[in-house]
Design a protein around this motif. Structure first.
Motif, PDB file in Angstrom:
ATOM      1  N   UNK A   1       0.836  -1.207   0.000  1.00 27.59           N
ATOM      2  CA  UNK A   1       0.000   0.000   0.000  1.00 27.59           C
ATOM      3  C   UNK A   1       0.876   1.266   0.000  1.00 27.59           C
ATOM      4  N   UNK A   2       0.414   2.323  -0.637  1.00 31.41           N
ATOM      5  CA  UNK A   2       1.188   3.578  -0.648  1.00 31.41           C
ATOM      6  C   UNK A   2       0.568   4.565   0.334  1.00 31.41           C
ATOM      7  N   UNK A   3       1.390   5.490   0.858  1.00 30.80           N
ATOM      8  CA  UNK A   3       0.808   6.510   1.747  1.00 30.80           C
ATOM      9  C   UNK A   3      -0.196   7.392   1.005  1.00 30.80           C
ATOM     10  N   UNK A   4      -1.130   7.979   1.754  1.00 30.07           N
ATOM     11  CA  UNK A   4      -2.013   9.006   1.183  1.00 30.07           C
ATOM     12  C   UNK A   4      -1.155  10.236   0.866  1.00 30.07           C
ATOM     13  N   UNK A   5      -1.622  11.073  -0.048  1.00 30.36           N
ATOM     14  CA  UNK A   5      -0.829  12.251  -0.465  1.00 30.36           C
ATOM     15  C   UNK A   5      -0.639  13.210   0.709  1.00 30.36           C
ATOM     16  N   UNK A   6       0.554  13.833   0.751  1.00 26.76           N
ATOM     17  CA  UNK A   6       0.820  14.859   1.780  1.00 26.76           C
ATOM     18  C   UNK A   6       1.767  15.893   1.196  1.00 26.76           C
ATOM     19  N   UNK A   7       1.723  17.106   1.788  1.00 17.54           N
ATOM     20  CA  UNK A   7       2.722  18.113   1.436  1.00 17.54           C
ATOM     21  C   UNK A   7       4.013  17.778   2.176  1.00 17.54           C
ATOM     22  N   UNK A   8       5.144  18.187   1.607  1.00 19.12           N
ATOM     23  CA  UNK A   8       6.436  17.826   2.204  1.00 19.12           C
ATOM     24  C   UNK A   8       7.298  19.074   2.361  1.00 19.12           C
ATOM     25  N   UNK A   9       7.842  19.253   3.579  1.00 17.21           N
ATOM     26  CA  UNK A   9       8.716  20.398   3.846  1.00 17.21           C
ATOM     27  C   UNK A   9       9.990  19.903   4.511  1.00 17.21           C
ATOM     28  N   UNK A  10      11.119  20.536   4.159  1.00 18.03           N
ATOM     29  CA  UNK A  10      12.399  20.114   4.744  1.00 18.03           C
ATOM     30  C   UNK A  10      13.127  21.351   5.291  1.00 18.03           C
ATOM     31  N   UNK A  11      12.725  21.810   6.483  1.00 12.40           N
ATOM     32  CA  UNK A  11      13.340  23.015   7.057  1.00 12.40           C
ATOM     33  C   UNK A  11      14.807  22.771   7.418  1.00 12.40           C
ATOM     34  N   UNK A  12      15.572  23.889   7.537  1.00 12.14           N
ATOM     35  CA  UNK A  12      16.992  23.728   7.851  1.00 12.14           C
ATOM     36  C   UNK A  12      17.309  24.174   9.275  1.00 12.14           C
ATOM     37  N   UNK A  13      16.297  24.582  10.034  1.00 13.07           N
ATOM     38  CA  UNK A  13      16.545  24.928  11.445  1.00 13.07           C
ATOM     39  C   UNK A  13      15.310  24.563  12.256  1.00 13.07           C
ATOM     40  N   UNK A  14      15.505  24.460  13.575  1.00 10.60           N
ATOM     41  CA  UNK A  14      14.393  24.140  14.475  1.00 10.60           C
ATOM     42  C   UNK A  14      13.342  25.244  14.413  1.00 10.60           C
ATOM     43  N   UNK A  15      13.797  26.500  14.332  1.00 10.97           N
ATOM     44  CA  UNK A  15      12.870  27.635  14.285  1.00 10.97           C
ATOM     45  C   UNK A  15      11.974  27.523  13.044  1.00 10.97           C
TER      46      UNK A  15
END
Ligand code: FAD
Length: 288
Positions: free
Chosen positions: A1-15
């Motif tokens: 099974x594949x995951x349901x669609x989601x937006x993806x973000x890859x921040x570079x800091x905790x803030x």
């Protein structure tokens, strides 16, 4: 099974991660090692609207000696903890337990923060955090707060972590010079979650037991800490008979539920045996 669609973000800091998490709202989740969330996405047990990937927050993978405690960043992988000479020397119980998590590939990816946030009642790191009385530091858009493990774990896979919070650091008390520790667990196959696991530290003063920390998993919905049970056994000479008596008392007192996999009696017997083994190892190590 594949995951349901989601937006993806890859921040570079905790803030940035905190801002992104707040902006995405309650449907968003952070992902660290992906060793628990990944399978849940694939099985559609989790269907977040957005994933905030923490893997670029490399400055949050660290192990620092603060004297009375080790501060460990949330992005530190299980294998880094298991292999760290600092953890082995200053907080050996944590290193012993981390070594036994899953398989090598899982330990290379899974993180301390992910394991605590996931709060599987059979997992090693929540048990060690409870046994040692670790403190968990969480960041949120308003600042940061620090909770003792006993207030963090609420029930099976349920914690005090709010939807807009990210664990960024965990503080584990370090071991005393005359203290021995041991982690014992039993699982059907190598790499499986333990059916029962026991974590203990024993502090000796001229052969007498000054302090015992004893934590159990597999007998309740969160790791159980046996402070009241060990109290009558303090002050005695640490011996094999002492370990056997305390183990018998603990085995008799725990009240695990029957489940489809095995009867409660099996877990009680296992608890007694593992507690005795763990206390004996810890005593040996405390005697040096
Ligand atoms: C086959 C297999 C066997 C395993 N065996 C064991 C085992 O024996 N013992 C054991 O303890 N574990 C075991 N695991 C789980 C493994 O240890 C996971 O790595 C761990 O439970 C989760 O860590 P993670 O970094 O992978 O988290 P992820 O899977 O990325 O996330 C898990 C959860 O934590 C949240 N989260 C992650 N990081 C943070 C953070 N910093 N702040 C707030 N929330 C966060 C996520 O939103 C998600 O809800 C096993 C996994 C597999 C696939």
């Amino acid at each position: 099974m594949k995951p349901a669609a989601f937006d993806y973000f890859r921040p570079s800091s905790l803030e940035q991660a905190l801002l992104q998490l707040a902006a995405c709202g309650a449907g968003a989740k952070v992902i660290a090692g992906g060793q628990s969330l990944g399978p849940m996405l694939n099985m559609r047990l989790a269907m977040p609207s957005a994933l905030i990937d923490l893997n670029d927050l490399t400055e949050h993978a660290y192990i620092r000696d603060r004297g009375a405690s080790l501060s460990i960043g949330a992005l530190t992988r299980h294998e880094q903890i298991a292999e760290s000479w600092l953890v082995q020397a200053r907080c050996p119980l944590l290193a012993q337990a981390a070594k036994t998590i899953g398989h090598y590939a899982i330990r290379q990816r899974g993180t301390l923060g992910g394991s605590l946030a996931h709060a599987d009642p059979a997992a090693q790191l929540p048990l060690i955090a409870m046994t040692l009385g670790a403190e968990i530091e969480m960041a949120n858009p308003r600042g940061s707060r620090r909770l003792p493990a006993s207030e963090f774990f609420l029930s099976v896979m349920s914690t005090a972590l709010a939807a807009d919070e990210i664990i960024h650091c965990v503080h584990f008390p370090t071991a005393h010079a005359n203290e021995g520790s041991a982690f014992q667990s039993f699982s059907r196959r190598h790499g499986d979650y333990a059916i029962v696991a026991v974590a203990t530290t024993v502090l000796l003063d001229q052969g007498r037991v000054l302090r015992v920390r004893l934590g159990l998993s597999g007998v309740d919905s969160t790791p159980a800490v046996c402070d009241a049970m060990v109290r009558p056994y303090l002050g005695a000479v640490g011996s094999a008979a002492w370990a056997a008596d305390l183990a018998t008392a603990v085995g008799a007192a725990v009240a695990p539920e029957d489940d489809a996999r095995m009867p409660a009696l099996y877990r009680k017997e296992l608890t007694k045996k593992l507690v005795e083994q763990a206390l004996l190892h810890a005593l040996d190590r405390a005697k040096g």
